[in-house]
Design a protein around this motif. Sequence first.
Motif: not given
Length: 732
Positions: A78-100
């Motif tokens: 999931l992070a790969t898909i979004l970060a690709e289009e954002l052109d983010a630095d992969w090292q700065t990407v983190r994940l957080e579980g969504a609330p219900a």
Amino acid sequence: MVNTKIANASRRSFLQGAAGLTLGFCLPAIAAPAGAGKAAAPAGQPFEANAFLRIGTDDSVTVIAKHLEMGQGSYTGLATILAEELDADWQTVRLEGAPADASRYNNLFWGASQGTGGSTAMANSWDQLRAAGAAGRAMLVNAAARRWQVPAGEITVRDGIVSHRRSKRQARFGELAADAAREAVPASVVLKEAKDFRLIGKQAPRKDSVDKTNGQAQFTQDIQLPGMLVAVVAHPPRFGATVRGFDASAARRVRNVVDVVQIPSGVAVLASDTWSAKKGRDALQVDWDESRSFKLGSEEIVARYREMAKSPGLVARRVGNTEQAFAGAARIVRATYDFPYLAHAAMEPMNCVIRLSERGCEVWNGEQMATADQSRLAAIFGLTPEQVRINMLYAGGSFGRRANTHSDYVVEAAQIVKAIGGKAPVKLVWMREDDMRAGYYRPLFHHALEAALDAGGQLTGWRHRLVGQSILLGSPFESMMVKDGIDAVSVEGAANLPYAIPNLLVDLHTPKDIDVPVLWWRSVGSSHTAYSTEVFLDQVARAAGKDPVAWRLELLADHPRHRGVLRLAAEKSGWGTRLPAGVKGTRRGRGVAVHESFHSYVAQVAEVTVAADGTVKVDRVVCAVDCGIAINPDNIRSQIEGAVGFALSAALHGEITLKEGAVVEGNFDTYRPIRIGEMPRLEVHIVPSTAKPTGVGEPGVPPLAPAVANAIGAATGKYPDRLPFRAEDLRA
């Protein structure tokens, strides 16, 4: 181009529109579209571009993951898909579980329901997260263009840096966060072409590995709350039994035991720690009322199913005229196959933490079915769903077990909290034996197949009858997936058989009086239908004098993706070459199977050695997979490798047996996974594809057992007709 629009609502939502993907955004209250006359965001305020993306002033990029990470790599994907289009630095990407919150985080393939399952995480998030990343990128670019007074078209973004080459200016994402929060959501975004991908299709390191290695990853078992009690439950020894009465005096004398309460599923012992709760549970004296309990054994169930298979069932698929085909057949081949109940046996048994407060209910859980769990908890506590807050943690595996539409262990935790009046937070802990003997299982099934061959050895007719319990009856999915009495997952892989057979009949018996709790298990119906169809096809090929790969290719003329993986696996395995001889007294063979599940295509070729005493050693497995665009190739290989080990465990050892209604197996000593020495040499080859990504967590399971069985057949002439394989069936 992807269209976007601003939603003037209190919650963000992403909806799939008829003409493309429509994104709805609601930015933080402090933010407004440029020129709207509102003040800038306060210093330090993160930029919440949409429901899936948050950028901090420290340059951190947080992807909000609506799908559970239970070891299958969904967070990284999931992070790969979004970060690709954002052109983010992969090292700065983190994940957080969504609330219900199904209004924002629903599984697009499930309608208005939030959850993880059916290998849908990447497939239903692909367009959605690409658009989310692209929209965030556009807002950062527009903020930089406004600040530098340059055309947005001259600005580039790479690795979290926004640059304007002509003026030699640049800014990090964090420096632009406050300004970007003032920008309007773009009316449209342009997504990258595949040739420009820098993360998708590459070996981006997994985002959960480090935390899981150093102990920072949070699982339910790690949660500790002030005043929290740990609960362990005594469950009935047979399904359907209830508590007639109990004596808790000995349990209460166990040090640190705080309370003992009866709940609908049994008797719960609460203590200040897990071990004390277990000791208290073991000291309980429970009188079980078994007057309405289920008391059949596995052998009796199989015998009943075989009897049912002698008569026609409900038709799941009919092509041509099978009666005529069989009446005119030069030869008829018949076979039956029996499949046992199987446990999910995830590394982390069921657990859940629940705390009541004046504001409502808060839950910590490896959350796989958020909407169902939220709804059931709200009903138990008399709350609205919005008052039930669910914190999605990591889960140590599931294989379908946590995707329980009845919310069994979550409901059990809530009933304990309610029974003690909500006086303390409760962590419910199931021991391995609890989940093995009081959980849910892959259904036991019986299959009966017949094939008609004409004088030229052509396959002219096919009849396939299945008998087994329904997973979907009584679930929220019944109205969508049970049609005319046919449970779609009971016959998947059989009713959609891809081979070109002019006359075909698939029918189903669904017994209603077998009260064993059943649930989807990794690859669901395909876990047994792939075996029966692929092993039987090999037996028919043998009868017709056909090469198993060549014949499959002929019958799959209209299915290019099946053919693609089959050809690749055959080529890489050296199909058609002679296997080296084994040691004296052993027999060696090579077998193949191909199957589509969850819109992904997998072919596997297995090489085996069968000893004189009938024991089987799987020496090598070659896999070819077509799952569309490979978001993370390394993760795809890992999932296929894990699926092979998982499926091989079931093929060699897996079996839940009932004796007078009670489950015999209790732990990994009696329900044995494969040991490291049983794992074969393994190769995984990914078919290059431009199709949208599909599932990979489950599709590697179905072809393994039939490929091994067909290799056994090639080596011995004996095709196993029951799982797990038994040495006594294969002795020389």
